[in-house]
Scaffold this active site. Structure first.
Site, PDB file in Angstrom:
ATOM      1  CE  LYS A  97     -10.244 -15.114   2.729  1.00  0.00           C
ATOM      2  NZ  LYS A  97      -9.319 -14.808   1.637  1.00  0.00           N
TER       3      LYS A  97
ATOM      4  NE  ARG B 199      -6.900 -22.087  -5.997  1.00  0.00           N
ATOM      5  CZ  ARG B 199      -5.986 -21.207  -6.384  1.00  0.00           C
ATOM      6  NH1 ARG B 199      -4.824 -21.623  -6.857  1.00  0.00           N
ATOM      7  NH2 ARG B 199      -6.217 -19.911  -6.307  1.00  0.00           N
TER       8      ARG B 199
HETATM    9  N1  BES Z   1     -12.550 -16.215  -1.456  1.00  0.00           N
HETATM   10  C1  BES Z   1     -11.213 -15.879  -1.707  1.00  0.00           C
HETATM   11  C2  BES Z   1     -11.034 -14.945  -2.896  1.00  0.00           C
HETATM   12  C3  BES Z   1     -11.591 -13.557  -2.772  1.00  0.00           C
HETATM   13  C4  BES Z   1     -10.781 -12.519  -2.371  1.00  0.00           C
HETATM   14  C5  BES Z   1     -12.889 -13.292  -3.112  1.00  0.00           C
HETATM   15  C6  BES Z   1     -11.291 -11.240  -2.296  1.00  0.00           C
HETATM   16  C7  BES Z   1     -13.406 -12.016  -3.026  1.00  0.00           C
HETATM   17  C8  BES Z   1     -12.591 -10.984  -2.629  1.00  0.00           C
HETATM   18  C9  BES Z   1     -10.396 -17.135  -2.009  1.00  0.00           C
HETATM   19  O1  BES Z   1     -10.797 -18.295  -1.373  1.00  0.00           O
HETATM   20  C10 BES Z   1      -9.013 -16.866  -1.563  1.00  0.00           C
HETATM   21  O2  BES Z   1      -8.806 -16.716  -0.384  1.00  0.00           O
HETATM   22  N2  BES Z   1      -8.098 -16.789  -2.524  1.00  0.00           N
HETATM   23  C11 BES Z   1      -6.752 -16.519  -2.255  1.00  0.00           C
HETATM   24  C12 BES Z   1      -5.952 -17.354  -3.216  1.00  0.00           C
HETATM   25  C13 BES Z   1      -4.500 -17.403  -2.883  1.00  0.00           C
HETATM   26  C14 BES Z   1      -4.268 -18.054  -1.564  1.00  0.00           C
HETATM   27  C15 BES Z   1      -3.818 -18.158  -4.005  1.00  0.00           C
HETATM   28  C16 BES Z   1      -6.478 -15.040  -2.483  1.00  0.00           C
HETATM   29  O3  BES Z   1      -7.101 -14.422  -3.351  1.00  0.00           O
HETATM   30  O4  BES Z   1      -5.660 -14.481  -1.758  1.00  0.00           O
HETATM   31 ZN    ZN Z   2      -9.952 -18.525   0.576  1.00  0.00          ZN
END
Ligand code: BES
Ligand code: ZN
Ligand code: ZN
Length: 506
Positions: free
Chosen positions: A278, A352
């Site tokens: 990230k 997931r």
């Molecule tokens: N933990 C994150 C989701 C999240 C984002 C929670 C912002 C709280 C605040 C999750 O694991 C993630 O990184 N999701 C990705 C999914 C994508 C790669 C399909 C996302 O939201 O970008």
């Molecule tokens: Zn994630």
């Protein structure tokens, strides 16, 4: 803090401050507020005339009573527009009022039950909401400050009700409110812990302590056991981290032959994104990626006290998602616990994966219902903002039950679709599934991915990415009365859902 319910006249019970209320647009106060106004020779009416009290939601106006009545001060709190008044508003009002009074150094508070009578709410629901709002509002998340900036504390909160017939309901509501709000606050504390102090094994240890204290069954699966079972999706997520993963299992047992509801909570103690790392901006907030797991732990703990007539199993897959040398990689194909194969497109869609294996565990346990709760997608937060949890499911009746449970818990949910046509986005050329779809509709493809693992069991997925934490003091997401940090979202909705499914509507 001590919570009490007292039968009597509010003007006659001593306290540092008494909380009364006012709807927006009211020119002459009625009910209990009117009675206090008369005892104060029209001081509240004067505040209304001078527009210092307009009744706007959460607006505060403070009076000193100079010995005219037993409470030393009177706080008039705004209830907002009567047409918009509901249990969400009761919590906000109760929370905002005590937060305001604490800042003034007030230690003992008396209050009427906002909305019981005028607002059309039942005395039990309204009393529960008042106590919840009070306890949730007073919570502070500054657990690692070494010098107290604000050491004021409210020591006693007393609901005063003059109608004897309402007292048993008010008492029952207050008892439930205390149980649910204490549970939610403990979930917030788990969420607020920094990631160096909240690893998968520490989360498991905290779950064990809660289980011992409240009489829940506890079990934990370590890496070795998970490998024997074939929980490769969960193990893959953990591969890049020095911290070993856990599958935490809690059980509340009502008896043989009763249906079982499984709550599955994402317990990702830090989400760096893994190899699909990230951006650094806001990455620290990914310590909150375990609050779904925390919600499940403390929903079960609340249920241990509320004692519904249904079995409940809590499953919390716990891991870090880190980009270590042995981390799982984009392109990897993983055989999940269910036997399905998944092609990893991004290692950041880790929630997931771990939920897939935990859901399969719930299915094999013979669960009659499955509800998962997870900070799953940024898309959900973008779609619904910080005040609404996105819910998706395969069973309209369960979706409706959860929606009702959320309403009575004062948590806002919004049903999103699981469009069958979008399943195409999860097609892989090499495996059964890809772990992500396109950028658009990401919350929905997240839900569709999980659906592949629940089979025909009634299931609801709660995406709490937007509602899990709040960054601003009194800001959105905190619904205006919560301290910055984890919100405790889901604890009360899950607990209320189990109560409803067991036929008891708390
Ligand atoms: N933990 C994150 C989701 C999240 C984002 C929670 C912002 C709280 C605040 C999750 O694991 C993630 O990184 N999701 C990705 C999914 C994508 C790669 C399909 C996302 O939201 O970008
Ligand atoms: Zn994630
Ligand atoms: Zn995550």
């Amino acid at each position: 803090m001590e919570i009490r319910v007292l039968e009597g006249s509010i003007a006659e019970v001593e306290s540092d401050a008494l909380i009364v209320n006012l709807f927006e647009g009211v020119t002459s106060p009625g009910g209990a507020t009117g009675a206090v106004d008369r005892a104060l020779d029209g001081m509240i009416a004067e505040l209304i005339r001078s527009k210092e009290a307009t009744g706007k939601l959460m607006e505060t106006a403070l009076l000193h009573t100079y010995g005219k009545i037993a409470p030393k001060r009177v706080l008039v709190i705004g209830l907002g527009k009567s047409g918009e008044f509901d249990l969400v508003a009761v919590r906000k009002v109760a929370g905002a009022a005590v937060r305001f009074l604490r800042k003034k150094g007030v230690r003992t508070v008396t209050s009427i039950v906002h909305g019981a009578g005028i607002g059309g709410l039942t005395p039990r629901d309204a009393a529960r909401a008042v106590v919840e709002g009070t306890i949730l509002g007073l919570y502070q998340g500054d657990i690692y400050k070494t010098s107290e900036e604000d050491s004021n504390e409210v020591e006693a909160f007393t609901i005063v009700e003059r109608d004897r017939a309402k007292i048993p309901d008010v008492e029952e509501g207050a008892r439930e409110g205390r149980i649910l709000a204490d549970a939610a606050n403990d979930a917030r504390t788990l969420g607020n812990e920094p990631p160096n102090r909240m690893t998968p094994s520490i989360l498991s240890q905290r779950a064990r302590e809660a289980a011992e204290r409240f009489g829940l069954g506890f079990e934990e699966l370590d890496e070795k056991r998970m490998a024997e079972l074939g929980m490769n999706a969960l193990l893959s997520v953990a591969q890049g981290s020095a911290q070993p993963p856990r599958l935490i299992i809690l059980r509340y047992t009502a008896g043989d032959g009763k249906p079982t509801i499984a709550f599955v909570g994402k317990g990702l103690t830090f989400d760096s994104g893994g190899i699909s790392i990230k951006p650094q901006e806001d990455m620290h907030l990914m310590k909150y990626d375990m609050v779904g797991g925390a919600a499940v732990i403390h929903a079960l703990r609340a249920l241990a006290e509320l004692k519904p007539d249904i079995n409940v199993i809590g499953l919390i897959p716990a891991s870090e998602n880190m980009p270590g040398g042995s981390a799982y990689k984009p392109g990897d194909v993983i055989t999940c616990f269910s036997g399905k194969t998944v092609e990893i497109i991004t290692t950041d869609a880790e929630g997931r994966m771990m939920l897939a294996d935990a859901i399969t565990y719930a299915v094999r346990e013979g669960a009659s219902y499955v509800v998962d709760i997870a900070t799953l997608t940024g898309s959900c937060a973008i779609a619904l903002g910080n005040d609404f949890t996105g819910i998706m499911g395969n069973n309209q009746e369960l979706i409706e039950k959860l929606t009702e449970a959320a309403r009575s818990a004062g948590e806002q949910v919004w049903n999103l679709p699981l469009p069958p046509a979008y399943k195409d986005q999860l097609k892989s050329s090499i495996a059964d599934l890809k772990n992500v779809g396109s950028r658009y509709g990401g919350a929905l493809t997240g839900g569709l991915f999980l659906q592949e693992f629940v089979g025909d069991i009634p299931w609801v997925h709660m995406d709490i990415a937007g509602t899990a934490y709040t960054s601003k003091e009194d800001g959105s997401g905190g619904a205006g009365y919560l301290a910055p940090g984890a919100t405790g979202v889901g604890v009360r909705t899950l607990a209320m859902l189990a109560m409803r499914l067991s036929g008891r509507s708390a």
